[in-house]
Design a protein around this motif. Structure first.
Motif, PDB file in Angstrom:
ATOM      1  N   ASN A 267     -10.304   0.345   0.251  1.00  0.00           N
ATOM      2  CA  ASN A 267      -9.279   0.206   1.292  1.00  0.00           C
ATOM      3  C   ASN A 267      -9.878   0.520   2.656  1.00  0.00           C
ATOM      4  O   ASN A 267     -10.490   1.571   2.838  1.00  0.00           O
ATOM      5  CB  ASN A 267      -8.131   1.193   1.041  1.00  0.00           C
ATOM      6  CG  ASN A 267      -7.231   0.760  -0.092  1.00  0.00           C
ATOM      7  OD1 ASN A 267      -7.586  -0.089  -0.901  1.00  0.00           O
ATOM      8  ND2 ASN A 267      -6.052   1.350  -0.156  1.00  0.00           N
TER       9      ASN A 267
ATOM     10  N   GLU B 144      -2.274   9.176   6.528  1.00  0.00           N
ATOM     11  CA  GLU B 144      -1.997   7.821   6.052  1.00  0.00           C
ATOM     12  C   GLU B 144      -0.998   7.236   7.032  1.00  0.00           C
ATOM     13  O   GLU B 144       0.137   7.684   7.117  1.00  0.00           O
ATOM     14  CB  GLU B 144      -1.428   7.850   4.626  1.00  0.00           C
ATOM     15  CG  GLU B 144      -1.075   6.502   4.057  1.00  0.00           C
ATOM     16  CD  GLU B 144      -2.294   5.588   3.924  1.00  0.00           C
ATOM     17  OE1 GLU B 144      -2.125   4.382   4.133  1.00  0.00           O
ATOM     18  OE2 GLU B 144      -3.397   6.084   3.626  1.00  0.00           O
TER      19      GLU B 144
ATOM     20  N   HIS C 223      -9.760   4.732  -1.587  1.00  0.00           N
ATOM     21  CA  HIS C 223      -9.103   4.696  -0.272  1.00  0.00           C
ATOM     22  C   HIS C 223     -10.003   5.410   0.732  1.00  0.00           C
ATOM     23  O   HIS C 223     -10.813   6.244   0.359  1.00  0.00           O
ATOM     24  CB  HIS C 223      -7.750   5.406  -0.328  1.00  0.00           C
ATOM     25  CG  HIS C 223      -6.721   4.666  -1.123  1.00  0.00           C
ATOM     26  ND1 HIS C 223      -5.429   4.476  -0.693  1.00  0.00           N
ATOM     27  CD2 HIS C 223      -6.792   4.043  -2.323  1.00  0.00           C
ATOM     28  CE1 HIS C 223      -4.751   3.786  -1.597  1.00  0.00           C
ATOM     29  NE2 HIS C 223      -5.559   3.519  -2.601  1.00  0.00           N
TER      30      HIS C 223
ATOM     31  N   HIS D  35      -8.522   9.672   4.087  1.00  0.00           N
ATOM     32  CA  HIS D  35      -7.966   8.668   4.994  1.00  0.00           C
ATOM     33  C   HIS D  35      -8.379   8.992   6.429  1.00  0.00           C
ATOM     34  O   HIS D  35      -8.503  10.150   6.793  1.00  0.00           O
ATOM     35  CB  HIS D  35      -6.430   8.684   4.929  1.00  0.00           C
ATOM     36  CG  HIS D  35      -5.874   8.125   3.657  1.00  0.00           C
ATOM     37  ND1 HIS D  35      -5.069   8.844   2.821  1.00  0.00           N
ATOM     38  CD2 HIS D  35      -5.985   6.894   3.093  1.00  0.00           C
ATOM     39  CE1 HIS D  35      -4.709   8.090   1.787  1.00  0.00           C
ATOM     40  NE2 HIS D  35      -5.252   6.899   1.931  1.00  0.00           N
TER      41      HIS D  35
ATOM     42  N   ASP E 220       0.845  -1.193   0.000  1.00  0.00           N
ATOM     43  CA  ASP E 220       0.000   0.000   0.000  1.00  0.00           C
ATOM     44  C   ASP E 220       0.885   1.251   0.000  1.00  0.00           C
ATOM     45  O   ASP E 220       1.889   1.291   0.723  1.00  0.00           O
ATOM     46  CB  ASP E 220      -0.878  -0.038   1.266  1.00  0.00           C
ATOM     47  CG  ASP E 220      -1.993   0.992   1.280  1.00  0.00           C
ATOM     48  OD1 ASP E 220      -2.410   1.421   0.189  1.00  0.00           O
ATOM     49  OD2 ASP E 220      -2.451   1.344   2.379  1.00  0.00           O
ATOM     50  N   HIS E 221       0.523   2.252  -0.779  1.00  0.00           N
ATOM     51  CA  HIS E 221       1.200   3.567  -0.778  1.00  0.00           C
ATOM     52  C   HIS E 221       2.716   3.504  -0.664  1.00  0.00           C
ATOM     53  O   HIS E 221       3.282   3.745   0.413  1.00  0.00           O
ATOM     54  CB  HIS E 221       0.709   4.428   0.399  1.00  0.00           C
ATOM     55  CG  HIS E 221      -0.643   5.001   0.192  1.00  0.00           C
ATOM     56  ND1 HIS E 221      -0.903   6.034  -0.672  1.00  0.00           N
ATOM     57  CD2 HIS E 221      -1.828   4.677   0.759  1.00  0.00           C
ATOM     58  CE1 HIS E 221      -2.188   6.318  -0.625  1.00  0.00           C
ATOM     59  NE2 HIS E 221      -2.771   5.509   0.215  1.00  0.00           N
TER      60      HIS E 221
HETATM   61 ZN   LIG Z   1      -4.635   5.107   1.015  1.00  0.00          ZN
END
Ligand SMILES: [Zn+2]
Length: 282
Positions: free
Chosen positions: A228, A141, A206, A178, A81-82
């Motif tokens: 997500n 995040e 997300h 987020h 992820d990311h």
């Molecule tokens: Zn994200």
């Protein structure tokens, strides 16, 4: 069984549902996520971020997640992820991750395209799926600093971006954030529909923690094939631990502390898998 994420998203695209992608940091969260997918007979994406790899030790966490994916009877994609780092992407591809996210969303468009193309060049020869992000999904995040709001995803730029990079999936910013939403989340569904019309690849949303059931259904209609979820799992974990700890403290019983937390997280994941329409699709 361990599967490429693109395969899992293609099935979701064909049948009009979305897959759930849940962030893990350790053994307990991983078990909760995988057990939930097995209980719901749902295809699953387990994802880890850079901070989780640093926290748990990247070799140990990777081995754990891959072992659970391989052991499981349901299809499981293991996703980074990311990540903004090509060396981290290369490492994950070499370890057997079946998907990676390159996040160049903080960069100007041309630089985001260039970085994403490099990630695709690393991943595609290994059959590894690539997710990229265009537009800025604001909010925390993990524990990184709040990012600048560079704005929502432009449908025209999304079309150009996907053509130029050949990514497999695109994370969009359409009002999703987020972490915790301040007030009722307001998704720009007209923007989402326009992106879906212009972009052939599955879309990723997300920040699905806290979205209403109606917002989830509407997003699936707008082409979202991956949601997500991170925050809601952590809330379940912390709440269960706080509730259990005073009751078992004198016994120092490790499974006794974590078992209720695993069950609480599993319940959250099972509910999401039903909501996303992926329950029963394994
Ligand atoms: Zn994200």
């Amino acid at each position: 069984m361990l599967v490429p994420m693109a395969e899992l998203l293609a099935a979701a695209q064909r049948e009009g549902y979305a897959a759930g992608a849940f962030n893990t940091y350790n053994l307990e969260i991983t078990r909760a996520i995988v057990r939930a997918a097995e209980a719901q007979q749902a295809p699953l994406i387990v994802q880890v971020g850079s901070s989780a790899l640093r926290y748990a030790g990247r070799e140990a966490l990777t081995a754990l997640v891959l072992a659970e994916a391989q052991r499981s009877p349901v299809p499981v994609a293991v996703h980074l992820d990311h990540s903004a780092k090509l060396d981290e992407i290369r490492w994950c591809v070499e370890q057997g991750f079946t998907s990676v996210m390159i996040d160049g969303s903080a960069l100007p468009l041309a630089e985001n395209i260039a970085l994403t193309r490099e990630a695709v060049a690393i991943a595609r020869p290994h059959g590894v799926t690539v997710e990229a992000e265009l537009g800025s999904i604001v909010g925390e995040e993990d524990r990184a600093a709040e990012r600048e709001a560079v704005g929502l995803t432009s449908p025209a730029q999304a079309e150009q971006f996907v053509q130029a990079t050949a990514v497999d999936a695109l994370a969009v910013a359409v009002g999703n954030v987020h972490g915790f939403y301040k007030g009722e989340p307001k998704l720009d569904t007209a923007r989402l529909d326009e992106i879906h019309r212009r972009v052939p690849v599955p879309l990723v949303l997300h920040g699905a923690s806290g979205l209403s059931d109606a917002a989830i259904q509407r997003s699936i209609q707008g082409g979202v094939r991956k949601f997500n979820v991170n925050t809601e799992l952590r809330v379940a974990l912390f709440t269960a631990l706080a509730d259990t700890l005073p009751r078992i403290h004198a016994h120092y019983d490790v499974p006794g502390l974590f078992t209720p937390a695993i069950a609480a997280m599993q319940a959250v994941v099972e509910e999401k898998l039903q909501l996303f329409g992926s329950a029963g699709k394994a």
